[in-house]
Design a protein around this motif. Structure first.
Motif, PDB file in Angstrom:
ATOM      1  N   UNK A 199       1.113  -1.080  -0.031  1.00  0.00           N
ATOM      2  CA  UNK A 199      -0.014  -0.358  -0.140  1.00  0.00           C
ATOM      3  C   UNK A 199       1.016   1.467   0.132  1.00  0.00           C
ATOM      4  N   UNK A 200      -0.147   2.257  -0.647  1.00  0.00           N
ATOM      5  CA  UNK A 200       1.238   3.289  -0.990  1.00  0.00           C
ATOM      6  C   UNK A 200       0.406   4.734  -0.185  1.00  0.00           C
ATOM      7  N   UNK A 201       1.450   5.619  -0.318  1.00  0.00           N
ATOM      8  CA  UNK A 201       0.540   6.986  -0.366  1.00  0.00           C
ATOM      9  C   UNK A 201      -0.962   7.088   0.916  1.00  0.00           C
ATOM     10  N   UNK A 202      -0.062   6.587   1.781  1.00  0.00           N
ATOM     11  CA  UNK A 202      -1.156   6.219   2.888  1.00  0.00           C
ATOM     12  C   UNK A 202      -1.947   7.569   3.643  1.00  0.00           C
ATOM     13  N   UNK A 203      -0.856   8.902   3.545  1.00  0.00           N
ATOM     14  CA  UNK A 203      -1.822   9.886   3.952  1.00  0.00           C
ATOM     15  C   UNK A 203      -1.460  11.165   3.107  1.00  0.00           C
ATOM     16  N   UNK A 204      -2.154  10.681   1.855  1.00  0.00           N
ATOM     17  CA  UNK A 204      -2.567  11.554   1.070  1.00  0.00           C
ATOM     18  C   UNK A 204      -4.319  11.933   0.853  1.00  0.00           C
ATOM     19  N   UNK A 205      -4.411  13.350   1.121  1.00  0.00           N
ATOM     20  CA  UNK A 205      -5.961  13.432   1.463  1.00  0.00           C
ATOM     21  C   UNK A 205      -6.843  13.078   0.026  1.00  0.00           C
TER      22      UNK A 205
END
Length: 297
Positions: free
Chosen positions: A17-23
């Motif tokens: 999984x990637x960029x989990x904090x991307x809004x």
């Protein structure tokens, strides 16, 4: 700078999984991690409604305020364990994803898929096992108009021996779903058109059956064309790619009849899991073969 990735096991499948904090929903700060968490929570009730149906994805790599695109074909690099179904698109034959399990759902959401759409058929487009009544309010109309239209549609369907279950579109409208003993696609589409015309004739100040913008003012469009084999409808429990993380949410007929404010039938990802805990899946009867009826001649 390398992409930050988190490797997890989902039902025995290894996912990165990637960029989990991307809004993905900047207005509310709802992140990609929150999207993945939401889909994990609703998977037990969402997945049965996706079984056997080729899924179309609305992907928003830049979030709901950025560029978005429809993805129908299995993307390059998809895991070998993904279930697929060959379908005939306007551009020719293609393989589409069937969201058959939690791992596939999370894999797809990790691709920045916000919305999941499916057709009214399983396995073969020639036979439909569902009729969809898409109620879409025109300018000057709102959810209250859709509720009135839905109650009228329910009455006419009952006269034809058909039961129906409702969900919000996740926007301003309602979707009514009728479980069918599989019937030819042409016959289902023809019945849907006749149904729309009957309701337009019976409720001319409320319902229209044609797309014209001027015709729809202060009225609700009964979009019978959604029953074409090539068309899809947003799946129950799918998020929508609007400013807020609204959800296409099953609702009861009591809620529709009692609705006095459009906001009463607007639900977000933060609300739906608790609602499921209290009410369960209000569209579960659609999965019961005994609920299916023969299409009227």
């Amino acid at each position: 700078m390398p992409t930050e990735r988190t490797v997890v096991q989902v039902d025995g499948r290894r996912l990165s999984l990637s960029h989990l904090e991307k809004p993905l929903y900047p207005a509310s700060g709802f992140t990609k991690a929150a999207v993945l968490s939401y889909y994990e929570q609703v998977a037990p009730v969402m997945l049965p409604h996706l079984q056997g149906r080729p899924a179309s994805f609305v992907r928003c790599p830049g979030g709901v305020e950025g560029e978005r695109f429809w993805a129908k074909r299995v993307p390059p690099g998809a895991p070998g364990w993904i279930s697929e179904l060959e379908v005939e698109l306007r551009t020719g034959p293609a393989r589409q994803v069937v969201v058959a399990d939690l791992a596939t759902l999370i894999w797809a959401a990790n691709l920045d898929t916000i919305e999941f759409h499916v057709p009214q058929w399983r396995d073969a487009p020639e036979l439909h096992d569902r009729l969809i009544v898409d109620l879409d309010p025109g300018e000057g109309a709102d959810m209250l108009h859709c509720c009135a239209a839905a109650l009228a549609v329910r009455t006419v369907l009952a006269e034809d021996g058909l039961g129906t279950w409702a969900k919000t579109s996740g926007s301003k409208g309602l979707h009514l779903t009728v479980p069918l003993i599989p019937a030819p696609a042409v016959a289902v589409n023809a019945y849907a058109k006749r149904l729309a015309q009957r309701l337009k004739a019976a409720y001319p100040q409320l319902i229209v059956s044609r797309m014209g913008k001027d015709l729809r003012r202060d009225r609700v469009l009964l979009d019978w064309s959604q029953n074409a084999s090539a068309k899809t409808t947003v799946a129950a429990y799918s998020l929508r790619a609007f400013a807020e993380p609204t959800v296409s949410t099953p609702v009861s007929w009591e809620e529709i009849a009692d609705c006095g404010d459009p906001e009463e039938l607007s639900f977000t990802a933060d609300e739906v899991p608790d609602r499921l805990g209290r009410l369960g899946d209000l569209q579960a009867p659609l999965l019961d073969p005994s609920a299916a009826r023969r299409l009227p001649g």
